[in-house]
Design a protein around this motif. Structure first.
Motif, short mmCIF file in Angstrom:
data_model
loop_
_atom_site.label_atom_id
_atom_site.label_comp_id
_atom_site.label_asym_id
_atom_site.label_seq_id
_atom_site.Cartn_x
_atom_site.Cartn_y
_atom_site.Cartn_z
N LEU A 79 -39.63 78.32 109.99
CA LEU A 79 -38.53 78.21 110.98
C LEU A 79 -37.27 78.67 110.26
CD1 LEU A 79 -38.85 74.81 112.89
CD2 LEU A 79 -39.90 77.00 113.39
N LEU A 80 -36.55 79.63 110.84
CA LEU A 80 -35.36 80.18 110.18
C LEU A 80 -34.16 79.22 110.27
CD1 LEU A 80 -35.57 83.98 111.08
CD2 LEU A 80 -36.38 82.80 109.05
N SER A 81 -33.05 79.65 109.66
CA SER A 81 -31.97 78.70 109.36
C SER A 81 -31.28 78.07 110.56
CB SER A 81 -30.93 79.38 108.47
OG SER A 81 -30.46 80.56 109.08
N THR A 82 -31.03 78.85 111.62
CA THR A 82 -30.34 78.23 112.76
C THR A 82 -31.28 77.26 113.48
OG1 THR A 82 -28.74 80.01 113.09
CG2 THR A 82 -29.29 78.69 115.03
N SER A 123 -38.62 83.83 100.02
CA SER A 123 -37.51 82.89 99.95
C SER A 123 -36.27 83.59 100.51
CB SER A 123 -37.31 82.40 98.52
OG SER A 123 -36.39 81.34 98.51
N SER A 124 -35.12 83.04 100.27
CA SER A 124 -33.94 83.51 101.01
C SER A 124 -32.65 83.26 100.23
CB SER A 124 -33.89 82.72 102.32
OG SER A 124 -32.61 82.76 102.89
N ILE A 125 -31.62 84.06 100.57
CA ILE A 125 -30.29 83.80 100.00
C ILE A 125 -29.77 82.42 100.44
CG2 ILE A 125 -29.48 86.17 99.67
CD1 ILE A 125 -28.01 85.80 102.45
N ALA A 126 -30.45 81.78 101.41
CA ALA A 126 -30.02 80.44 101.85
C ALA A 126 -30.24 79.39 100.76
CB ALA A 126 -30.76 80.05 103.12
N MET A 153 -30.81 73.02 105.93
CA MET A 153 -32.18 72.50 105.82
C MET A 153 -33.11 73.62 105.35
SD MET A 153 -34.21 70.20 105.83
CE MET A 153 -34.99 68.84 106.58
N TYR A 154 -32.95 74.79 105.94
CA TYR A 154 -33.79 75.94 105.61
C TYR A 154 -33.65 76.29 104.11
CZ TYR A 154 -35.13 80.94 105.88
OH TYR A 154 -35.69 82.19 105.69
N GLY A 155 -32.41 76.30 103.63
CA GLY A 155 -32.18 76.60 102.22
C GLY A 155 -32.83 75.57 101.31
N GLY A 203 -33.65 82.88 115.69
CA GLY A 203 -33.51 81.61 114.99
C GLY A 203 -32.86 81.70 113.63
N GLY A 204 -32.42 82.89 113.21
CA GLY A 204 -31.76 83.00 111.92
C GLY A 204 -30.25 82.97 112.09
N THR A 205 -29.53 83.04 110.97
CA THR A 205 -28.07 83.03 111.04
C THR A 205 -27.49 84.36 110.57
OG1 THR A 205 -28.34 80.71 110.43
CG2 THR A 205 -26.10 81.50 110.64
N SER A 206 -28.32 85.13 109.83
CA SER A 206 -27.89 86.50 109.51
C SER A 206 -28.14 87.43 110.71
CB SER A 206 -28.64 87.02 108.28
OG SER A 206 -30.03 87.00 108.50
N ASP A 207 -28.56 86.85 111.82
CA ASP A 207 -28.95 87.64 113.00
C ASP A 207 -27.79 88.44 113.61
OD1 ASP A 207 -31.19 86.17 112.50
OD2 ASP A 207 -31.42 85.34 114.51
N TYR A 208 -26.53 88.10 113.26
CA TYR A 208 -25.41 88.80 113.92
C TYR A 208 -25.44 90.29 113.67
CZ TYR A 208 -23.20 88.33 109.28
OH TYR A 208 -22.94 88.39 107.93
N SER A 299 -21.50 79.70 103.31
CA SER A 299 -22.09 79.03 102.13
C SER A 299 -23.05 79.96 101.38
CB SER A 299 -22.82 77.75 102.55
OG SER A 299 -24.09 78.05 103.13
N TRP A 300 -23.32 81.16 101.94
CA TRP A 300 -24.24 82.11 101.30
C TRP A 300 -23.47 83.17 100.53
CZ3 TRP A 300 -27.63 82.97 106.31
CH2 TRP A 300 -28.33 81.77 106.58
N PRO A 301 -24.06 83.74 99.49
CA PRO A 301 -23.31 84.68 98.63
C PRO A 301 -22.90 85.97 99.34
CG PRO A 301 -25.64 84.61 98.01
CD PRO A 301 -25.45 83.54 99.02
C1 AKB Z 1 -31.80 83.43 108.33
O1 AKB Z 1 -30.74 83.86 108.78
O2 AKB Z 1 -32.20 82.28 108.50
C2 AKB Z 1 -32.65 84.33 107.47
C3 AKB Z 1 -32.30 84.22 106.03
C4 AKB Z 1 -30.94 84.54 105.55
O3 AKB Z 1 -33.14 83.90 105.25
N1 AKB Z 1 -32.50 85.69 107.89
#
Ligand code: AKB
Length: 339
Positions: A79-82, A123-126, A153-155, A203-208, A299-301
């Motif tokens: 499940l992605l971050s959002t 894994s992820s930059i989260a 939570m995802y991170g 469901g992600g947050t980088s989706d923009y 909060s992400w780099p």
């Molecule tokens: C998300 O936005 O949840 C993912 C990610 C940054 O891992 N794309």
């Protein structure tokens, strides 16, 4: 006799589409694809067996263990971050509990085959986390071992599972009577945001960024949910898939760690908007900030350092932002939405 195969979980997701296509082209391996939903027709024809089911279903995992001999597992389901912020408990169950089930399957398989099973974990930059924008701006481009203080939570789930992968590889049952043996070969990439021409993430947050591009190509109005100056790294889907296959093919002797950063370009939201307008001059793209999602991206780099991947397995993306748009994204999007 158990059948030889590779296993892909979350197979119908964005990354699953690209990975199934690439692996099918590459060596015609038997792919067992597991997803909650039926596979789309375009990839269904490329797999040996398609299973609709839940990675939390122990019975299903046991059935897989009984029927197949997996030399490689690509565990993409998550499940992605959002979505994870809306349903943290469910996210923990799927992202951590599901990963534990797959790691246990890999251990069982490695033990019975007498060879370590290769295990890929996205894994992820989260996994990185800054207390605020000031810290993010001061940090600049960051390496794998810094700022691992996730605020989502995802991170948290992803960081913990990276550690589990390490644990299962190096210390699993260290107090047992058996002499320690490596049953799995765990390899992981911390992905930045990914842009695919074929699918839009959910469901992600980088989706923009992918949402902005697909809306422009479709001729739809888009309001970006983060500020103009928001910056995180991105990569195109073909480069993301190539990174997975390259890392998984790399000789063990060349792998110096279990988790690697990769990145390609890191535009601000406004720089990406301008790039979209170059290709789709009539696009209507505005901003309507969602403060809580903004905080997650803040909060992400702004960018990551991928020198370790470059050094160990010659990581090099094909696309930068210009060539990614010109040679891959825009032609595919024109074809998809206007033919
Ligand atoms: C998300 O936005 O949840 C993912 C990610 C940054 O891992 N794309």
């Amino acid at each position: 006799m158990r059948k030889s195969a590779i296993l892909i979980t979350g197979a119908n997701g964005e990354m699953g589409h690209g990975l199934i296509t690439a692996l099918h082209k590459k060596n015609n391996v038997n792919i067992v694809a597991l997803d909650l939903n039926p596979l789309d027709d375009s990839i269904s024809v490329l797999v040996h067996e398609e299973l609709i089911g839940n990675i939390l279903d122990q019975g299903l995992i046991e059935q897989l263990n009984g029927e197949y001999e997996f030399d490689t597992i690509y565990h993409l389901a998550a499940l992605l971050s959002t979505r994870a912020e809306f349903s943290p408990r469910a996210a923990h169950d799927v992202n951590v509990g599901g990963t534990l089930n797959l790691l246990n399957l890999a251990i069982e398989q490695g033990r019975s085959q007498g060879n370590p099973v290769k295990f890929f974990f996205p894994s992820s930059i989260a996994v990185y986390g800054f207390s605020g924008l000031d810290e993010k701006n001061d940090a600049g481009t960051i390496k794998e071992d810094s700022y691992r203080n996730p605020t989502t939570m995802y991170g948290c789930n992803k960081l913990y599972c990276e550690h589990l992968g390490n644990y299962y590889t190096n210390n699993y049952q260290r107090l047992g009577a058996e002499k320690h043996q490596r049953y799995i070969d765990f390899r992981s990439i911390r992905f930045p945001g990914i842009i695919s021409s074929k699918t839009i993430p959910t469901g992600g947050t980088s989706d923009y960024i992918p949402e902005m591009l697909h809306a422009a190509a479709k001729g739809e109005v888009y309001n970006c949910f983060v500020r103009e100056d928001t910056q995180i790294p991105f990569i195109t889907m073909p480069d993301a898939i190539c990174a997975i296959t390259t890392l998984m093919d790399a000789l063990e002797a060349n792998i110096s760690c279990t988790v690697y950063n990769i990145r390609s370009f890191a535009p601000t939201a406004e720089e990406f908007r301008q790039k979209v307008l170059e290709h789709f001059p009539n696009a209507e793209i505005g901003y309507s900030i969602t403060e809580k999602r903004q905080q997650m991206v803040d909060s992400w780099p702004a960018d990551t350092d991928d020198s370790m991947a470059k050094k160990d397995w010659n990581w090099k993306p094909v696309h930068d932002l210009d060539s990614g748009m010109k040679d891959y994204l825009v032609p595919d999007l024109q074809q998809m939405y206007h033919n």
